[in-house]
Enzyme design. Structure first.
Site, PDB file in Angstrom:
ATOM      1  N   SER A   1     -32.582 106.978  -5.446  1.00 42.92           N
ATOM      2  CA  SER A   1     -33.226 106.813  -6.751  1.00 42.92           C
ATOM      3  C   SER A   1     -32.282 106.274  -7.831  1.00 42.92           C
ATOM      4  CB  SER A   1     -33.860 108.126  -7.194  1.00 42.92           C
ATOM      5  OG  SER A   1     -34.951 108.409  -6.351  1.00 42.92           O
TER       6      SER A   1
ATOM      7  N   LYS B   1     -41.361 119.834  -5.416  1.00 36.20           N
ATOM      8  CA  LYS B   1     -42.521 119.162  -6.032  1.00 36.20           C
ATOM      9  C   LYS B   1     -43.601 120.151  -6.480  1.00 36.20           C
ATOM     10  CE  LYS B   1     -41.922 114.684  -3.771  1.00 36.20           C
ATOM     11  NZ  LYS B   1     -42.568 113.585  -3.049  1.00 36.20           N
TER      12      LYS B   1
ATOM     13  N   ASP C   1     -46.459 109.067  -6.185  1.00 37.31           N
ATOM     14  CA  ASP C   1     -46.298 108.707  -4.765  1.00 37.31           C
ATOM     15  C   ASP C   1     -47.480 107.855  -4.270  1.00 37.31           C
ATOM     16  OD1 ASP C   1     -43.846 109.994  -4.305  1.00 37.31           O
ATOM     17  OD2 ASP C   1     -44.829 111.919  -3.964  1.00 37.31           O
TER      18      ASP C   1
END
Ligand code: ATR
Length: 278
Positions: A22, A71, A108
């Site tokens: 990332s 998450k 996502d």
């Protein structure tokens, strides 16, 4: 903006985190779109997610990406959720809003869909789509997939009760059904997406060879340096090589949607994928 302005701070939190691409992806976006940001990665201990996140925002941080295993905690942490985060039951992006509240989003699914539609130029509308797996990764992408209005979306999973529960959960959003691997015998699909973690351990879900035609478009949400075992299997069944895609485009695509949420500009992912794959 003047050159003396301090960069806006972003980071990715996860455990493990060393492998995360990332920072490179977001730094490449920032160069492409001329945004003044700093982006780091942080290993967060399992019990410390909420306190480390509080501290990040209290010290002026503007946004976070959240990866495994946090998450769901990020979903609980966010004061406000986007509809797609609520549907996914998970958050991969946190953003500080102007009033200081933290919004949770899930990029996502839209990252996957935009990779398929825009970069790969696949059509989803009115197509038959099969998605394999019924874990968090699949749940996270179902709403954006249904928004593309496929003719049908079929979920198949080793533990078929989980596929059934997911299909029931999303039934109000489009043509979605569940089945087990045996009942796939003899059926073929326009689009096949592997959303299981099987490729990570070099395994294959027990998918019948009838699933593929040479024209089927095959996507593995996992990525690898070469073809994943699933993509290799599809190729061995005669699928056209240009119809095979791994999850690297989804990784960059979800990052681009997070960047857009934070910065209001959407990077062009194709050149970044080329650059990072080298
Ligand atoms: P993730 O967050 O990556 O979705 P998960 O929630 O643990 O992880 O889900 C993993 C998914 O991969 C599940 O659908 C799992 O099937 P089960 O629900 O039957 O466990 C699937 N999976 C993992 N390894 C597999 C394999 N070797 N063959 C088929 N499915 C597999």
């Amino acid at each position: 903006m003047t050159s003396s302005d301090a960069p806006a701070r972003y980071a990715v939190f996860g455990n493990p985190i060393a492998h995360s691409k990332s920072p490179e992806i977001h730094q490449a976006f920032a160069r492409q779109t001329q945004q003044n940001i700093e982006y780091s990665k942080k290993l967060v201990e399992p019990e410390a997610f909420s306190s480390v996140t509080d501290a990040f925002f209290a010290e002026g941080g503007m946004g976070l990406n959240i990866t495994v295993p946090f998450k769901q905690e990020a979903f609980n942490y966010a004061k406000v959720l986007t509809p797609r985060a609520r549907a996914a039951g998970a958050v991969n992006t946190l953003a500080k809003q102007e009033d200081g509240t933290i919004i949770g989003d899930n990029t996502d699914g839209v990252g996957l869909v935009s990779d398929m539609l825009h970069r790969l130029q696949w059509t989803l509308k009115d197509k038959t789509v099969l998605i394999i797996g019924a874990g968090g990764a699949v749940r996270g992408v179902l709403l954006p997939l249904l928004h593309t209005e496929p003719a049908s979306l079929t979920i198949v999973n080793r533990t078929s009760a989980k596929a059934k529960a997911l299909a029931e959960h999303f039934v109000d959003y489009g043509e979605i059904t569940a089945c087990d691997f045996n009942s796939l015998q003899g059926s073929s699909f326009d689009i096949v997406i592997n959303g299981t973690s099987a490729s990570l351990s070099g395994e294959l879900p027990p998918i019948p060879i009838s699933t593929f035609t040479p024209e089927t478009c095959v996507y593995d949400m996992v990525y690898d340096i070469g073809l994943t075992p699933f993509l290799q299997f599809a190729k061995d069944q005669g699928v056209t090589a240009t119809h095979l895609a791994d999850g690297f485009g989804m990784l960059v695509g979800q990052a681009a949607e997070s960047f857009y949420l934070w910065r209001g500009v959407k990077p062009d992912i194709a050149p970044i994928i080329e650059q990072l794959k080298k």
